[in-house]
Design a protein around this motif. Structure first.
Motif, short mmCIF file in Angstrom:
data_model
loop_
_atom_site.label_atom_id
_atom_site.label_comp_id
_atom_site.label_asym_id
_atom_site.label_seq_id
_atom_site.Cartn_x
_atom_site.Cartn_y
_atom_site.Cartn_z
N ASP A 169 51.73 14.22 27.44
CA ASP A 169 52.26 14.79 28.69
C ASP A 169 52.19 16.31 28.66
OD1 ASP A 169 52.85 12.28 29.66
OD2 ASP A 169 54.89 12.28 28.85
N TRP A 170 52.51 16.88 27.49
CA TRP A 170 52.50 18.33 27.39
C TRP A 170 51.09 18.88 27.57
CZ3 TRP A 170 50.24 22.02 24.24
CH2 TRP A 170 50.77 23.31 24.35
N LEU A 171 50.09 18.21 26.95
CA LEU A 171 48.71 18.66 27.08
C LEU A 171 48.22 18.55 28.52
CD1 LEU A 171 47.12 17.09 23.88
CD2 LEU A 171 47.44 19.52 24.35
N ILE B 103 46.66 25.55 28.92
CA ILE B 103 45.92 26.09 27.76
C ILE B 103 44.51 25.54 27.67
CG2 ILE B 103 45.83 26.16 25.24
CD1 ILE B 103 48.87 26.30 25.22
N LEU B 104 44.34 24.22 27.73
CA LEU B 104 43.01 23.62 27.62
C LEU B 104 42.11 24.06 28.78
CD1 LEU B 104 43.84 19.97 26.44
CD2 LEU B 104 43.06 21.92 25.06
N SER B 105 42.69 24.13 29.96
CA SER B 105 41.91 24.56 31.12
C SER B 105 41.40 25.99 30.94
CB SER B 105 42.75 24.47 32.40
OG SER B 105 43.08 23.13 32.69
N HIS C 243 43.38 24.99 39.75
CA HIS C 243 44.43 23.98 39.67
C HIS C 243 45.33 24.16 38.45
CE1 HIS C 243 43.60 21.33 43.09
NE2 HIS C 243 42.32 21.64 42.91
N GLY C 244 44.92 25.01 37.55
CA GLY C 244 45.80 25.38 36.44
C GLY C 244 45.89 24.38 35.32
N THR C 245 46.44 23.21 35.59
CA THR C 245 46.65 22.22 34.54
C THR C 245 45.67 21.05 34.70
OG1 THR C 245 48.24 20.86 35.76
CG2 THR C 245 49.11 22.78 34.58
N PRO C 246 45.34 20.38 33.60
CA PRO C 246 44.46 19.21 33.69
C PRO C 246 45.00 18.13 34.64
CG PRO C 246 44.63 19.91 31.42
CD PRO C 246 45.62 20.72 32.19
#
Length: 472
Positions: free
Chosen positions: A250-252, A257-259, A301-304
């Motif tokens: 959920d955190w990922l 960060i990954l994006s 979109h910022g987050t996956p």
């Protein structure tokens, strides 16, 4: 008084009413295209078995282009529903004060953006139509607005820097040897940047906008989005990062960060790509275009999780592309690979006929008609030019006709079928959740005016140019 109609409105609405009742789904249209070219190929002597083999061999021939078009829809949608781009689109959507003004705005953006990149115009204008349709006070005719979104594909795209034929002719490395030996390299200055070409583009833009304005329904003849029972998502594509973090996954999903890391890698690649080649040519590549918009979508979109939610909303729009593009691949293969006893294909006979009846005076009109007809069955600008160029350019040589303008004859004419051919409508139709029959009345109205106008301009402006021998 508000319900009074001019002749263009009456014609567009009558054709629209007829098409809503009689015009089949675009899938049926593709099936009929296969049957027609199959019968025509057998009529010239191609064995039925070879026609069937060409059908199967060509079925997957457009797979790379199919994936490109699917990605075009997905990434265009993803970027367009992000908060920053939605703000820009919604700002544009607030400009018109009437439904007719909204249709003119869509047509204008479609025509100008198509000159830069046809793919961008298809998605951008479709999202603009949605934003305008949500302004209920405008009473926007959803059919006419959707038709306006595709005008650029039928009028200006091939006259701009994304012209496949002009790009092929300007780059020796891209040209098949058989064409290069006929034409040499023809730079943009002899095709899309010719003064005659710029004049034609300007005339087509003005005429297209005028037709969109005068044919737009008014009063009780307006058919808004509500009458189509279409439900458009408003805010649920902007999924906020509100999920609880109960597990590491959920955190990922909800961390940027990954994006950020992926976008940095993409930015390095893009910098290298644009540094080593002409930026205009680079952005005109569908692969590069899709990559840029994919990276942009991830960043915006910022987050996956937000990105994936937007992608899931876009996927239903690609169903028509997935099932119909293989049939168009079969059509192209049957026309070019099903040979008779003399090793001649249907496309050869069509080209031979038009070349045989042309003269220097009639070359522009005859070749324009030929390019438009063939474009209806082989809706691929670059691929069709490779098929057509050997015949067209040989005829231009024999008649001492300007080679660069011969390319522009092809460009202007081959775009015409896009106004009624569902092939390039599919991305826009998928996003707007419409069918070809819903917009055909208004695109036919454009086509009826465009055919004589384009042919006249090609003939008249071509007379002002003189033959220049190719350089190698």
């Amino acid at each position: 008084m508000g319900d009074s109609q001019n002749i263009l409105q009456k014609f567009a609405i009558k054709v629209s009413d007829w098409s809503e009742k009689w015009f089949p789904d675009s899938y049926i249209f593709a099936l009929l295209g296969v049957i027609i070219v199959a019968i025509a190929s057998m009529a010239i002597g191609a064995p039925a078995t070879q026609v069937a083999l060409s059908f199967g061999d060509g079925f997957w021939s457009l797979i790379p282009f199919t994936l490109q078009m699917c990605m075009l829809i997905v990434v265009g949608y993803v970027v367009s529903v992000s908060k920053p781009i939605k703000f820009i689109i919604n700002t544009l959507a607030r400009i018109p004060s009437s439904g007719t003004g909204g249709i003119v705005l869509v047509a204008t953006i479609s025509l100008f953006v198509s000159l830069i990149n046809w793919a961008m115009s298809t998605v951008l204008t479709a999202l603009l139509v949605i934003a305008l349709a949500q302004r209920k006070e405008l009473k926007l005719d959803y059919r006419a607005a959707a038709a306006a979104a595709i005008i650029g594909m039928g009028a200006t795209w091939a006259l701009g820097i994304s012209s496949s034929a002009a790009q092929l002719q300007a780059n020796k490395a891209s040209l098949p040897e058989s064409i290069y030996q006929l034409t040499g390299v023809i730079p943009f200055t002899e095709t899309i940047f010719l003064p005659q070409s710029l004049i034609m583009t300007a005339v087509l833009i003005i005429a297209s906008i005028a037709i969109a304005y005068f044919s737009a329904p008014k009063g009780q003849n307006v058919k808004t989005i509500d009458q189509f029972n279409i439900e458009l998502d408003r805010d649920d594509t902007e999924v906020q990062n509100t999920a609880s973090h109960k597990r590491p996954g959920d955190w990922l999903e909800n961390s940027p960060i990954l994006s950020i890391l992926i976008v940095i890698l993409g930015a390095i690649w893009m910098f290298n790509e644009f540094s080593k080649s002409n930026p205009i040519l680079a952005i005109s590549s569908l692969n590069t275009y899709n990559f840029i918009f994919l990276m942009l979508g991830i960043a915006l979109h910022g987050t996956p999780r937000n990105f994936l939610n937007a992608v899931s909303k876009a996927v239903p729009a690609i169903s028509g592309v997935l099932i119909q593009f293989p049939l168009y691949g079969s059509i192209a293969f049957i026309m070019t690979h099903a040979m008779n006893a003399q090793d001649l294909s249907l496309s050869h006979y069509i080209a031979e006929f038009f070349v045989s009846i042309s003269s220097k005076e009639t070359f522009a009109i005859v070749m324009g008609v030929y390019s438009a007809i063939l474009g209806f069955f082989i809706p691929s600008g670059g691929g069709k030019w490779i098929i057509e160029a050997p015949y067209v350019m040989q005829a231009a040589h024999d008649l001492k006709y300007h080679l660069g303008w011969s390319v522009q004859i092809y460009n202007a004419a081959e775009a015409l079928p896009n106004l009624i051919n569902p092939f390039f409508m599919l991305p826009m139709l998928g996003i707007l959740k419409l069918k070809a029959k819903d917009v055909i009345g208004f695109t036919v109205t454009q086509l009826i005016f465009h055919i004589p106008l384009v042919l006249f301009l090609l003939w008249a402006l071509g007379r002002t140019l003189t033959y220049i021998a190719p350089t190698f």
